[in-house]
Enzyme design. Structure first.
Site, PDB file in Angstrom:
ATOM      1  N   LEU A   7       0.819  -1.221   0.000  1.00 28.75           N
ATOM      2  CA  LEU A   7       0.000   0.000   0.000  1.00 28.75           C
ATOM      3  C   LEU A   7       0.853   1.270   0.000  1.00 28.75           C
ATOM      4  O   LEU A   7       0.321   2.369  -0.132  1.00 28.75           O
ATOM      5  CB  LEU A   7      -0.966  -0.012   1.202  1.00 28.75           C
ATOM      6  N   LYS A   8       2.169   1.102   0.154  1.00 27.12           N
ATOM      7  CA  LYS A   8       3.109   2.234   0.108  1.00 27.12           C
ATOM      8  C   LYS A   8       2.636   3.372   1.028  1.00 27.12           C
ATOM      9  O   LYS A   8       2.210   3.109   2.130  1.00 27.12           O
ATOM     10  CB  LYS A   8       3.295   2.688  -1.343  1.00 27.12           C
ATOM     11  N   HIS A  88      12.702  -3.427  -1.220  1.00 30.38           N
ATOM     12  CA  HIS A  88      11.847  -2.864  -2.268  1.00 30.38           C
ATOM     13  C   HIS A  88      12.615  -1.785  -3.030  1.00 30.38           C
ATOM     14  O   HIS A  88      13.390  -1.045  -2.441  1.00 30.38           O
ATOM     15  CB  HIS A  88      10.564  -2.277  -1.670  1.00 30.38           C
ATOM     16  N   GLU A 157      10.824  -7.622  -9.204  1.00 29.99           N
ATOM     17  CA  GLU A 157      10.118  -6.417  -9.636  1.00 29.99           C
ATOM     18  C   GLU A 157      11.068  -5.532 -10.439  1.00 29.99           C
ATOM     19  O   GLU A 157      11.885  -4.807  -9.858  1.00 29.99           O
ATOM     20  CB  GLU A 157       9.641  -5.610  -8.421  1.00 29.99           C
ATOM     21  N   GLY A 163       4.896   1.039 -11.060  1.00 38.69           N
ATOM     22  CA  GLY A 163       4.090   2.258 -11.121  1.00 38.69           C
ATOM     23  C   GLY A 163       4.092   2.957 -12.473  1.00 38.69           C
ATOM     24  O   GLY A 163       3.675   4.105 -12.590  1.00 38.69           O
ATOM     25  N   SER A 193       3.490  -3.083 -12.086  1.00 35.99           N
ATOM     26  CA  SER A 193       2.332  -2.811 -12.945  1.00 35.99           C
ATOM     27  C   SER A 193       1.434  -4.022 -13.178  1.00 35.99           C
ATOM     28  O   SER A 193       0.910  -4.211 -14.280  1.00 35.99           O
ATOM     29  CB  SER A 193       2.784  -2.190 -14.270  1.00 35.99           C
TER      30      SER A 193
HETATM   31  P1  PGA Z   1       2.975  -1.172  -8.915  1.00 38.48           P
HETATM   32  O1  PGA Z   1       3.971  -1.355  -7.681  1.00 38.48           O
HETATM   33  O2  PGA Z   1       2.038  -2.329  -8.890  1.00 38.48           O
HETATM   34  O3  PGA Z   1       2.294   0.135  -8.670  1.00 38.48           O
HETATM   35  O4  PGA Z   1       3.815  -1.164 -10.151  1.00 38.48           O
HETATM   36  C1  PGA Z   1       4.465  -2.627  -7.349  1.00 38.48           C
HETATM   37  C2  PGA Z   1       5.391  -2.523  -6.158  1.00 38.48           C
HETATM   38  O5  PGA Z   1       6.050  -1.497  -6.007  1.00 38.48           O
HETATM   39  O6  PGA Z   1       5.491  -3.472  -5.361  1.00 38.48           O
END
Ligand code: PGA
Length: 234
Positions: A7-8, A88, A157, A163, A193
């Protein structure tokens, strides 16, 4: 499978609690047997009695002490949290965490038996430099990490996919996952994404054991659909 929501820096404590409730209701109504993880913002951590596993996006490798702006083990224990996200790309690239500091953090929480979701992934220039350079870069992110740790989950990732709405092709994901599986047998998630529109095809790939979702996970309904796809495919 493992379906995780990062959820950042989003959702207040109240919004987070409503969100977890929404997932929990969905899981109960649909008899979901997948592992669902949610990583809320630090100030939105709370006790949780649902099937959803709540983890921390970060913590400092300490019980407590003088580490301004950080939280330690005490703060996680207050809410019974035993899951943490480490490495991350936003922490590596925006907050400047080094491999050395990540290894310290990893070892600290490993000793405590935490479930660790450890993230790896290359920036665009490394990908564009060719497969060998890219794999060298990713391999360096495995340095010092116990790849046989029993509570380890790895998330691949690509930095340029986070994002941005961009994703590697399905073939690329499958190929990289196959290579990464040779480094560790730990469950391997794909992140970057993932949306409700591509989650199913990503989840269906060989060597993809789940997904780590950021922006699209903020829509509870979408995230529930992704959990549903994982259930269908299992
Ligand atoms: P995102 O982020 O789905 O918005 O690309 C993934 C993440 O940072 O874990």
């Amino acid at each position: 499978m493992i379906i995780a929501a990062n959820l950042k820096t989003n959702f207040t404590r109240k919004e987070t609690s409503n969100y977890i409730e929404e997932l929990s209701t969905y899981m109960n109504q649909n008899a979901i047997s997948q592992e669902v993880l949610v990583f809320p913002a630090m100030s939105s951590l709370d006790t949780n009695e649902t099937k959803v596993i709540v983890g921390a996006q970060n913590a400092y490798p300490t019980v407590n002490g003088a580490f301004t702006g950080e939280i330690g083990l005490t703060h996680l224990e207050e809410f019974g949290i035993k899951t943490i996200l480490i490495g991350h790309s936003e922490r590596r690239h925006i907050l400047g965490e080094t491999q050395e500091s990540l290894v310290k953090k990893f070892n600290y929480f490993k000793e405590l038996g935490f479930k660790i979701v450890y993230c790896v992934g290359e920036p665009l220039e490394k990908r564009e430099a060719g497969k060998e350079t890219m794999m060298e870069y990713i391999s360096a992110q495995y340095e010092g990490i116990d790849t046989e740790y029993e509570n380890l989950i790895i998330a691949y990732e690509p930095v340029w996919a986070i994002g941005t709405g961009l994703t590697p092709t399905l073939e690329d994901i499958e190929e990289i996952h196959a290579t990464l599986k040779s480094k560790s047998k730990a469950p391997l998630l794909y992140g970057g994404s993932v949306k409700v529109t591509n989650a199913k095809e990503v989840l269906a790939l060989k060597n993809v054991d789940g997904i780590l979702v950021g922006s699209a996970a903020l829509y509870g309904e979408h995230f529930c659909s992704m959990i549903g796809y994982a259930e269908e495919l299992s």
